[in-house]
Structure formats: structure tokens, C-alpha cells
Design a protein around this motif. Structure first.
Motif, PDB file in Angstrom:
ATOM      1  N   GLY B 308      14.323  18.417 -18.452  1.00 62.35           N
ATOM      2  CA  GLY B 308      13.197  19.089 -19.379  1.00 62.35           C
ATOM      3  C   GLY B 308      12.217  18.934 -18.627  1.00 62.35           C
ATOM      4  O   GLY B 308      11.186  19.813 -18.692  1.00 62.35           O
ATOM      5  N   TYR B 309      11.614  17.874 -18.016  1.00 57.65           N
ATOM      6  CA  TYR B 309      10.348  17.502 -17.611  1.00 57.65           C
ATOM      7  C   TYR B 309      10.078  18.595 -16.226  1.00 57.65           C
ATOM      8  O   TYR B 309       9.373  19.067 -16.072  1.00 57.65           O
ATOM      9  N   MET B 310      11.155  18.749 -15.474  1.00 56.65           N
ATOM     10  CA  MET B 310      11.075  19.582 -14.405  1.00 56.65           C
ATOM     11  C   MET B 310      11.096  20.988 -14.767  1.00 56.65           C
ATOM     12  O   MET B 310      10.110  21.665 -14.175  1.00 56.65           O
ATOM     13  N   GLY B 324       4.001  18.821  -9.836  1.00 57.45           N
ATOM     14  CA  GLY B 324       4.781  17.810 -10.631  1.00 57.45           C
ATOM     15  C   GLY B 324       6.528  18.096 -10.838  1.00 57.45           C
ATOM     16  O   GLY B 324       7.181  17.072 -10.283  1.00 57.45           O
ATOM     17  N   ALA B 325       6.577  19.245 -10.741  1.00 60.80           N
ATOM     18  CA  ALA B 325       8.068  19.816 -10.679  1.00 60.80           C
ATOM     19  C   ALA B 325       8.899  19.393  -9.564  1.00 60.80           C
ATOM     20  O   ALA B 325       9.793  18.836  -9.385  1.00 60.80           O
ATOM     21  N   VAL B 326       8.164  19.579  -8.280  1.00 58.78           N
ATOM     22  CA  VAL B 326       8.800  19.284  -7.109  1.00 58.78           C
ATOM     23  C   VAL B 326       8.735  17.778  -6.958  1.00 58.78           C
ATOM     24  O   VAL B 326       9.620  17.242  -6.398  1.00 58.78           O
ATOM     25  N   PHE B 327       7.559  17.021  -7.308  1.00 63.89           N
ATOM     26  CA  PHE B 327       7.494  15.627  -7.193  1.00 63.89           C
ATOM     27  C   PHE B 327       8.866  14.909  -8.040  1.00 63.89           C
ATOM     28  O   PHE B 327       9.621  14.129  -7.416  1.00 63.89           O
ATOM     29  N   TYR B 328       8.970  15.612  -9.282  1.00 68.66           N
ATOM     30  CA  TYR B 328       9.811  15.241 -10.151  1.00 68.66           C
ATOM     31  C   TYR B 328      11.184  15.187  -9.519  1.00 68.66           C
ATOM     32  O   TYR B 328      12.159  14.460  -9.835  1.00 68.66           O
TER      33      TYR B 328
END
Lengths: 139, 497, 119
Positions: B308-310, B324-328
Motif C-alpha cells: 500500500g505504501y508503494m 519514496g516509492a522507489v526507496f520503499y
């Protein structure tokens, strides 16, 4: 399924199908046919044989474990792609060799494309047979 | 040059063949480890090239794009390939202590390498149809691994996994057909140019929704996740670790790729849906985990909530959110695979995975306790571990555009994650074993094969957490590439477009 | 022709959804096979139906001489059929093994991996 006629006929039919499958494999580059169809036809031959004479005989007739045949086929197909590296081309670039080439005749064309197709043939043959043999044996 | 893009694919395939042909001998597992190490080297080389030269592309068979098969690596692809190789290497070592000889004889290592090849191929491919093909390579290998030597539980989980994934495949295929009918091309770079010219933008949105459903099933988002908790807790631990780490993330990657490059025509509509999906996925996943008491089932539901976060990062579509999505994505693969590996060791030592029926791990295996705390705290988002920075960037991105409610959900889900991790800690590690078993490390038959990968991944988690700056900078560059695809398009199609 | 094929796709999808809603795993799989055929037909129709010659280029020429059919959708469909064939062969074997081991194909009773809560 244990009739004499079927067993005698199946041997002949299996032989015919395997020969026909090789014909399909070789004509595949410029006409309908190719490794996938050839592999399926050859597999049909062995399946008919297995139905008539049992999977044990069919495995013996095949000589190699179907899983290993599929693995080897995948290896051959990959090699056909890797050969291009020797000639400095990209992965899977077709390499051609024309035997007896003359001015207006290309002679016998041999190519890595055919090698790839042989690999596909073996993958299909091995994969289909390992599934059908496993099913036949568990029924 | 082009071979650096092909090698991360060729190596696992060759390893798979060698390992499969050697499946009856004891050397099969060493072949697998060696092949994974080579694959790791190849993906590091690819990463170095992409860092140096920007987006690189190779045309297979020298058929020019968009007509041929293209392999492309931008920063996102390269880092995903690298992280796949790292996880693959860790799990290949772990498998030496986890996989039984009977499983090896059925071709475990071969299937495992094919799975790695499929995942890598999905990250590197430059067109939609080959993405489909790589998905299938990955699926068929995962089907095999799931039910290898399967008992009732594996077969039951396998049936659900297979059935739902096949439906998603068909959605994907139909979407491909319709998109080809609309644009006449399936090459990502070419699509990015052609979709702008389509008159019927409404139909394009419909096609986009088909892809969202197809990739949504793979990524296990709400409400399409039911196959995941039904299957992920059943296979052997090395298998479920690689599944948990990589398979759903391929779906997330495909979503990010398609919804930044191709389907960015109607962000107000598609990305709003993604936003709702993301929030519901986070909440439902974490609530599902709270209701479970099996080590791996808890972790399975946490995969869903973390996905969900990604998706949230993708849905916001601001530069920071994509960062953020890539890091996550990168952080999560390491952490989640590691947690499943730890679950495997815990099962070996205590004899079960039901947390209320095991215990005593902290007393008799304190080292394992420390190793568990690192990924568990990282998952929950404790500073200074990698998960903290991942969550921090995502939450900051929501605050920047004043989505207070979404930020609240993201933080609340983080808190709930701590609850589940505490449950595992208290029941499996802190309390004594209810049957009086002493889970000593000596019980492991191949102790170092199982502990080294866990320790390695934990060190990586701590390293990213202590030293986030280069990783965030990398994610920023990667996000810039995703939001401005001109480099990508030029690399694939050349300047002639 | 397009309309006819579109209708056929619709019928196939309807039939497959009906089959897939059944509680028997085998029916579900048959529905899935129908659905995948519908998807293949969709690709085929989406590539435009043209009455043309096979896309083969004669010797000594660089481009096809007459109007030829679009080869790409056919290649896509062929690949999809091959992959689908492999997947369904696997799925049928899996269903068979599941039946042998679990003794049922009724999806409501397949709860080994996710047992009911014990109150």
C-alpha cells in the motif's frame, strides 16, 4: 488398451510421427512448421506409444529423462543466441552459413535460427512428455 | 555494451540448466550459489553502466525498436535487477540449509534460477508483450516451487494461487490486445509517444484500468490480494522468502512503469483510484495481520499493507512521492525476504510457526533475536533503520500536498505494524516455549548457510538506515527519470523519433 | 466480420464467467480456458482483420509485393496460445493432484491452508 493391433500399430505410428516431426522442424524457417509444432508431433508419437505399451517402455524408447531433454533443449536455444557474441552482434542475432554458395544460388543455408528451433523442439518434446508421463503413471 | 543487458538474463538461465541436469548430485546447490554470485556480479556491472551513462537499451537480434524485442535499463530497472540478484544470492545460500534432498531431486535449484530469470526479465524488458512473457516464466517457475513435494497444504494454497494469477494473466493479455488495437505498438517508449495522439482517450482509460487490475492482482493490492495469504505460508521457507521479497514487487514495478510512462493521460482519474486502493490496502493488510497468529501469515498480511505504501507513492505522482516509492521498493524487498528467512530458522529451532505454540528463542538464541529486531523494526519504521526513511519520505510527500487524512492512515498503519511485530517478539522470542523445548542454535543442520544470509541482509538494512543520503539521492535521480521519460524514449528509439 | 467476432468473444466471456462462478474447480478451469481463448481472439481482432496473403516476402525483394495480413497479432496470439497451453496443462495436473490428495474439488471445502477459526 492391451490389444495386439494397437501395440503393433503404435510402434509404426510413433516412428512415422517422429520422422514427420523432424520434417516439420526443418521446413519451419520459410514455410508453416517449426520447432514448436515439430516437438508437439514428436511428443504425440511417444504418447501414442505410451498409451499402447505403457510409460515404462516409452521412457526406455526415449532413452533420456524427458525433464533432462527439456533442459538440454533450453541450453541449445540459449547457445544459439550466445553464438552471436563471437561475431560481435547483439544477443540472438541470427548467424548464417551458406554451404556451396554460388552466384545465383544460396546453396544450403544453415543458421543459428535453426539451432534455436532445434532447442525449442527439444523443450516442447521434453516438457509435454514429462507432464503426460507423470499423469499416465499416477492414474 | 548490449551484452551487459543480456547477461543478467543469460546467467540464471544457464545456471538453471546446469543445476537441473545436476539435480541428482550434491553439486546442484553449489552450482546454484555460484550462478547467483555470477548474476550478482553481472547486475553490479549493469548498475555501474547505468549510473555512468544514463538509460541504456539493447535490441535483441538487432531488429530495430519498436519492431524488435528491446531490453532497457534505467535507474529503476537497474536497481531492481541488482536487488533481485542480492536477494537471489542470499536465498540460494540459505537454501543449502533449508531445502531437502527430495526437493532438490525434483529440480528445486533449476526452478529457483528460472524464477530469478523471470523476475529479472520483467524488470529489463522494454515492451508490454515481453513483460507478459516474463510474467509467465516467473509464474510457471513459482507454481512449480510452490507445490514441489507438496502435501495437502501446499496443494490447497497452490490451487488458489494458480487460479487467481491465471485470471490476472488473462486480464493482462486482453489489455495488451486492446492497447495494440488502439496504438499499433507495444513498445513502452513508442507507446509513451503514441498514446498522446489517440483521439479516444476514454477507451485508453478503460485499457489502463485493465492493466491496473492485472498488475494489481500480481502486486496483491486491495481488493485483489486474496491469493497471497492463502499461499505464501505454505511452501518451504526459502521459497516463501523469495516470493515475499520479489514476486509482488514485480507487480508494483509494472504499475510504476506503466502508470508513469504510458498511462499518464488522465492522472486525476487513474491515480485517484490508485490512492484509494493504496489506503485500503494499507489498512486491510495491517488489520489482517493483527488477526493472525501464524508467523508467516502475519508477515504475509504485512506484505499487503506495505505494498500500500508503494502504491501510495505512485498515486500521489509528485516527485517526492515517487522517490519514496522507489526507496520503499528497495528497502522492502530486503527486509521482507529477511523476515521470512528468520521465520524459517525459528521453525527449525522451535518446531512450529504458530506464535502462541512456540517460544524461548531470545533465551536460547539471542543472536537470532537481534537479527529479527533489525528487519522487524525496519518494517515498522523505527529510526535509524531503512524503513524509517522510506516511511518518512512517503509521509512527507502526503503532507506536502496537504493530504492530512492519508498521512494519518500511513502513520497509523505504521503503529499497527509495531503491534504485530511485538506479538511475534513477545510470543516467539520472549516467552518460554510452552512445551519446554530449548531452541538452541545447535539444532540447525547447516547453521552458517542459514544465518549468514540473514545477517547479511540485516547489515544491509542497517547500512541503508545509517547512511540514507546516497540512496535517497539515487531514488531522486530515478524518480526524475520516471517523471520525465524523454531519456528513456531516446535510449530506445534513438534520436530519429 | 469484426462484429461477428466481437459477439463471439462476448459469448465466450459470458460462458466462461458462468463456469468460473461454479464451486467446482474443474468447471472453474474450463471457464478459465474459455476466457483465455476469448482474450486471444481479442488480440486477433484488435490487430484488424485484413483479407491478405500470408506475410511472406519472396526471394530477391525487400518488402511484401501484395497486401499481406498483419503478422504481429498472429505472432502474439501464437505465443499466448503456447504459454496458455503450458499453464493450463500445469493447472489441470495440479487440480488432479489436489483431488487425489484432498479428495474434493469443491472450492468451499478446500480449506487446508486456511482452516476455519476454532472457537
Amino acid at each position: 488398451m492391451n490389444s495386439v493391433i494397437l501395440r503393433a500399430g503404435a510402434r509404426l505410428l510413433a516412428l512415422l510421427l517422429v520422422i514427420f516431426s523432424i520434417y516439420m522442424l526443418l521446413r519451419g524457417h520459410n514455410a508453416p512448421g517449426g520447432g514448436f509444432i515439430g516437438g508437439l508431433i514428436a511428443a504425440t508419437g511417444f504418447v501414442v506409444f505410451a498409451i499402447a505399451c505403457g510409460t515404462e517402455d516409452a521412457r526406455r524408447a526415449l532413452r533420456f529423462d524427458p525433464g533432462s531433454i527439456a533442459g538440454a533443449g533450453l541450453g541449445i536455444a540459449l547457445l544459439a543466441g550466445i553464438i552471436a557474441a563471437i561475431f560481435g552482434d547483439n544477443f540472438f542475432t541470427g548467424q548464417w552459413l551458406f554451404i556451396n554458395e554460388t552466384e545465383d544460388d544460396k546453396g544450403i543455408p544453415l543458421s543459428t535460427v535453426l539451432v534455436f528451433d532445434i532447442g525449442v523442439y527439444l523443450v516442447v518434446l521434453g516438457a509435454v512428455l514429462s507432464i503426460t508421463f507423470a499423469l499416465e503413471e499416477s492414474v | 555494451m548490449s551484452w551487459f543487458l543480456s547477461l543478467p538474463l543469460i546467467i540464471p538461465f544457464l545456471t538453471a540448466i546446469a543445476a537441473y541436469l545436476l539435480r541428482h548430485s550434491a553439486s546442484g546447490k553449489w552450482v546454484s550459489v555460484a550462478g547467483s554470485a555470477l548474476g550478482l556480479v553481472a547486475s553490479i556491472a549493469l548498475m555501474a553502466i547505468v549510473l555512468d551513462k544514463g538509460v541504456v537499451a539493447a535490441q535483441m537480434g538487432q531488429w530495430a525498436a519498436p519492431f524488435g524485442i528491446t531490453l532497457v535499463a534505467d535507474l529503476l530497472s537497474a536497481v531492481m535487477v541488482l536487488i533481485t540478484a542480492i536477494t537471489g544470492f542470499a536465498v540460494a545460500i540459505y537454501a543449502m540449509g533449508d531445502v531437502t534432498e527430495a526437493q532438490e531431486r525434483l529440480g528445486y535449484h533449476g526452478l529457483f534460477q528460472v524464477l530469478l530469470a523471470g523476475v529479472t526479465g520483467a524488470f529489463l524488458t522494454g515492451d508490454l508483450f515481453n513483460l507478459y512473457v516474463w510474467f509467465e516464466v516467473m509464474l510457471i517457475a513459482s507454481f512449480g516451487l510452490l507445490v514441489l513435494m507438496g502435501g495437502k497444504e501446499q496443494l490447497d494454497g497452490g490451487v488458489k494461487y494458480v487460479a487467481l494469477n491465471l485470471i490476472s494473466t488473462i486480464f493482462f493479455l486482453t489489455g495488451i490486445g486492446l492497447l495494440y488495437g488502439l496504438t499499433g505498438t507495444l513498445n513502452f517508449a513508442d507507446l509513451a509517444l503514441k498514446v498522446e495522439e489517440i483521439e479516444n482517450q476514454g477507451l485508453l482509460t478503460v485499457v489502463a484500468m485493465m492493466f491496473m487490475v492485472a498488475f494489481g492482482v500480481k502486486a496483491a493490492v486491495f481488493p485483489l490480494f486474496f491469493w497471497l495469504p492463502a499461499a505464501y505460508h505454505t511452501p518451504s521457507f526459502s521459497v516463501s522468502a523469495i516470493f515475499a521479497g520479489l514476486l509482488t514487487k514485480v507487480g508494483v514495478y509494472a504499475l510504476i512503469r506503466c502508470f508513469t510512462l504510458v498511462f499518464d493521460h488522465d492522472i486525476a482519474f487513474t491515480h485517484t483510484i490508485l490512492l484509494w486502493v493504496a489506503c485500503l490496502t494499507m489498512v486491510v493488510g495491517v488489520l489482517g495481520a493483527a488477526a493472525q497468529s501464524d508467523f508467516r501469515k502475519i508477515l504475509s498480511f504485512h506484505i499487503i499493507s506495505q505494498i500500500g505504501y508503494m502504491i501510495l507513492g505512485l498515486a500521489l505522482m509528485t516527485p517526492l512521492a515517487i522517490v519514496g516509492a522507489v526507496f520503499y521498493l528497495v528497502h522492502h524487498i530486503i527486509v521482507k525476504a529477511n523476515l521470512f528467512l528468520i521465520a524459517g530458522v525459528a521453525k527449525r529451532l522451535t518446531g512450529g510457526t504458530e506464535v502462541y505454540q512456540i517460544g524461548g528463542l531470545y533465551k536460547y538464541a539471542p543472536f537470532l533475536g537481534v537479527l529479527f529486531l533489525v528487519p522487524a523494526f525496519s518494517l515498522a519504521g523505527f529510526p535509524p533503520l531503512s524503513g524509517f526513511w522510506a516511511k518518512y519520505i512517503i509521509v512527507k510527500a502526503t503532507l506536502d500536498i496537504e493530504m492530512w487524512f492519508v498521512a494519518f492512515i500511513a502513520l497509523a498503519v505504521g503503529l499497527m505494524t509495531i503491534y504485530s511485530m511485538t506479538k511475534i517478539w513477545a510470543e516467539a522470542f520472549w516467552k518460554n516455549h510452552p512445551d519446554g523445548i530449548e531452541p538452541r542454535m545447535e539444532k540447525l543442520s547447516n547453521k552458517w548457510a542459514q544465518l549468514l544470509p540473514i545477517a547479511g541482509l540485516a547489515v544491509l538494512t542497517v547500512f541503508i538506515g545509517m547512511n540514507p543520503e546516497p540512496f535517497v539521492q539515487f531514488a531522486e535521480r530515478s524518480a526524475a527519470q520516471l517523471l520525465d521519460p524523454s531519456d528513456y524514449i531516446t535510449a530506445v528509439l534513438g534520436d530519429a523519433q | 466480420m469484426e462484429q461477428l467476432l466481437s459477439l463471439l468473444i462476448g459469448v465466450l466471456v459470458a460462458a466462461s464467467v458462468y463456469l468460473m462462478l461454479a464451486r467446482n474447480l474443474l468447471r472453474f478451469l474450463f471457464g478459465l480456458i474459455l476466457l483465455s481463448n476469448a482474450a486471444n481472439l481479442t488480440i486477433f481482432v484488435a490487430g484488424r482483420l485484413t483479407p491478405g496473403a500470408p506475410p511472406l516476402i519472396p526471394d530477391g525483394v525487400d518488402a511484401p509485393v501484395s497486401e499481406v495480413a498483419n503478422a504481429l497479432p498472429q505472432a502474439l496470439v501464437l505465443t499466448a496460445i503456447v504459454i496458455g497451453f503450458g499453464l493450463f496443462a500445469f493447472a489441470l495436473v495440479l487440480a488432479f493432484r489436489a483431488y487425489q490428495s484432498l479428495g474434493t474439488l469443491h472450492t468451499d471445502e478446500m480449506r487446508v491452508a486456511e482452516p476455519k477459526e476454532q472457537k
